[in-house]
Design a protein around this motif. Structure first.
Motif, short mmCIF file in Angstrom:
data_model
loop_
_atom_site.label_atom_id
_atom_site.label_comp_id
_atom_site.label_asym_id
_atom_site.label_seq_id
_atom_site.Cartn_x
_atom_site.Cartn_y
_atom_site.Cartn_z
N GLN A 134 21.08 3.44 82.93
CA GLN A 134 19.83 3.86 83.65
C GLN A 134 19.90 4.96 84.54
OE1 GLN A 134 16.98 2.18 82.34
NE2 GLN A 134 16.23 3.79 83.20
N THR A 135 20.95 4.94 85.39
CA THR A 135 21.14 6.07 86.29
C THR A 135 21.26 7.24 85.73
OG1 THR A 135 22.15 4.56 87.99
CG2 THR A 135 22.54 6.72 88.33
N ARG A 136 22.12 7.28 84.63
CA ARG A 136 22.46 8.58 83.73
C ARG A 136 21.08 8.93 83.11
NH1 ARG A 136 27.38 7.70 80.24
NH2 ARG A 136 26.90 9.90 79.81
N TYR A 137 20.30 8.23 82.74
CA TYR A 137 18.97 8.42 81.96
C TYR A 137 18.06 8.99 82.84
CZ TYR A 137 15.15 7.75 78.79
OH TYR A 137 14.01 7.97 77.75
N ASP A 138 17.99 8.22 84.03
CA ASP A 138 16.91 8.79 85.16
C ASP A 138 17.20 10.28 85.49
OD1 ASP A 138 15.77 6.34 84.67
OD2 ASP A 138 16.54 5.69 86.70
N ALA A 139 18.44 10.54 85.70
CA ALA A 139 18.77 11.82 86.06
C ALA A 139 18.57 13.00 84.99
CB ALA A 139 20.47 11.97 86.31
N SER A 162 15.83 15.71 85.87
CA SER A 162 16.14 17.20 85.51
C SER A 162 15.05 17.88 84.47
CB SER A 162 17.40 17.31 84.84
OG SER A 162 18.37 16.77 85.61
N GLU A 163 14.52 17.10 83.49
CA GLU A 163 13.35 17.71 82.62
C GLU A 163 12.13 17.92 83.37
OE1 GLU A 163 14.11 15.75 78.39
OE2 GLU A 163 13.45 14.30 79.80
N VAL A 164 12.05 16.79 84.39
CA VAL A 164 10.53 17.24 85.30
C VAL A 164 10.69 18.44 86.09
CG1 VAL A 164 9.13 16.21 87.10
CG2 VAL A 164 9.93 14.74 84.91
N GLU A 165 11.80 18.58 86.74
CA GLU A 165 12.17 19.56 87.35
C GLU A 165 12.27 21.17 86.58
OE1 GLU A 165 15.99 18.74 89.33
OE2 GLU A 165 14.90 17.46 90.63
N ASN A 166 12.50 21.20 85.57
CA ASN A 166 12.52 22.13 84.70
C ASN A 166 11.44 22.62 84.39
OD1 ASN A 166 13.84 23.98 82.53
ND2 ASN A 166 13.13 22.60 81.21
N ASN A 190 11.25 31.24 83.00
CA ASN A 190 10.24 31.65 81.55
C ASN A 190 10.27 30.49 80.80
OD1 ASN A 190 12.28 31.76 79.99
ND2 ASN A 190 12.54 33.92 80.53
N TRP A 191 9.34 30.43 80.17
CA TRP A 191 8.97 29.20 79.10
C TRP A 191 10.27 29.04 78.12
CZ3 TRP A 191 6.35 25.20 80.51
CH2 TRP A 191 5.37 25.33 81.22
N GLU A 192 10.84 30.30 77.53
CA GLU A 192 11.92 30.30 76.74
C GLU A 192 12.93 29.38 77.25
OE1 GLU A 192 13.83 30.35 73.29
OE2 GLU A 192 11.64 30.87 73.44
N GLU A 193 13.26 29.78 78.66
CA GLU A 193 14.49 29.14 79.19
C GLU A 193 14.14 27.66 79.41
OE1 GLU A 193 17.06 29.68 83.32
OE2 GLU A 193 15.37 31.13 83.04
N ALA A 194 12.83 27.35 79.80
CA ALA A 194 12.71 25.94 79.98
C ALA A 194 12.73 25.28 78.64
CB ALA A 194 11.29 25.93 80.51
N LYS A 221 15.92 21.26 75.31
CA LYS A 221 16.62 21.02 74.13
C LYS A 221 18.17 20.56 74.66
CE LYS A 221 17.01 24.12 71.13
NZ LYS A 221 16.82 25.52 70.15
N ARG A 222 18.56 21.15 75.64
CA ARG A 222 19.96 20.63 76.28
C ARG A 222 19.81 19.15 76.64
NH1 ARG A 222 20.57 23.80 80.18
NH2 ARG A 222 20.60 22.33 81.88
N TYR A 223 18.72 18.93 77.49
CA TYR A 223 18.51 17.59 78.00
C TYR A 223 18.24 16.64 76.95
CZ TYR A 223 17.66 20.05 82.38
OH TYR A 223 17.84 20.71 83.48
N GLN A 224 17.66 16.80 75.70
CA GLN A 224 17.34 16.12 74.69
C GLN A 224 18.76 15.89 73.93
OE1 GLN A 224 14.52 14.55 73.24
NE2 GLN A 224 16.05 13.50 72.10
N ARG A 225 19.47 16.71 73.70
CA ARG A 225 20.93 16.51 73.42
C ARG A 225 21.69 15.37 74.42
NH1 ARG A 225 21.07 21.83 72.06
NH2 ARG A 225 22.06 22.52 74.19
N LYS A 226 21.58 15.52 75.78
CA LYS A 226 22.42 14.76 76.41
C LYS A 226 21.81 13.29 76.26
CE LYS A 226 23.53 17.77 80.24
NZ LYS A 226 23.31 18.13 81.83
N ARG A 227 20.22 12.97 76.21
CA ARG A 227 19.75 11.85 75.93
C ARG A 227 20.31 11.10 74.57
NH1 ARG A 227 14.77 13.52 77.39
NH2 ARG A 227 14.08 13.59 75.33
N ASP A 228 20.34 12.09 73.41
CA ASP A 228 20.82 11.75 72.38
C ASP A 228 22.30 11.09 72.40
OD1 ASP A 228 18.39 12.19 71.27
OD2 ASP A 228 19.21 14.03 70.17
#
Length: 148
Positions: free
Chosen positions: A75-80, A84-88, A98-102, A107-114
């Motif tokens: 849960q701690t890892r998932y919350d982190a 990060s997504e919200v801050e992004n 810029n929005w492209e970087e966001a 996409k990178r955060y999605q891979r981490k969640r996966d």
């Protein structure tokens, strides 16, 4: 022994249409699984267990209860990741990035969640395979002893 698909779905206030859309399984298949008219394949059991966040054996009705193992760390890892997504998104909305970087960051955060979820699925599969092996071994021993 009856599976707990319907029980968990109703407990969480989810209708079959929502579940079908979320999991990627047809409404009719979910209905057949709940009524016991059809049995899901292992891959589908894993999808459903992942959806309800329970072990496959519990969902199948094999295990009477389940305990989350190492849930606090997960849960701690998932919350982190979520933080990060919200801050992004916040940074993109005020023009810090810029929005492209966001988008690339999301996409990178999605891979981490996966990856995090995949690790949980792997552990669930390993436990399920071990139980199947133990059951097969005990059946083999019983049959072997009866032949003597």
């Amino acid at each position: 022994m009856r599976n707990r698909i319907k029980e968990l779905r109703l407990e969480r206030g989810i209708n079959r249409f929502e579940m079908a859309n979320d999991v990627g399984i047809s409404y009719m298949k979910i209905r057949r699984y709940e009524l016991g008219e059809s049995e899901p394949k292992l891959e589908t059991w894993i999808k459903l267990a992942n959806y309800f966040d329970v072990p496959v054996g519990y969902l199948q009705g094999i295990e009477a209860h389940f305990e989350l193992t190492n849930g606090d760390e997960w849960q701690t890892r998932y919350d982190a990741i979520c933080k990060s997504e919200v801050e992004n998104l916040r940074a993109a909305s005020v023009g810090k990035i810029n929005w492209e970087e966001a988008y690339q960051n999301l996409k990178r955060y999605q891979r981490k969640r996966d990856e995090l979820r995949f690790g949980e699925i792997q552990e669930t599969e390993r436990r399920s395979q071990q139980r199947m092996f133990d059951l097969a071994l005990s059946t083999f021993r019983r049959d072997h002893n009866e032949k003597r």
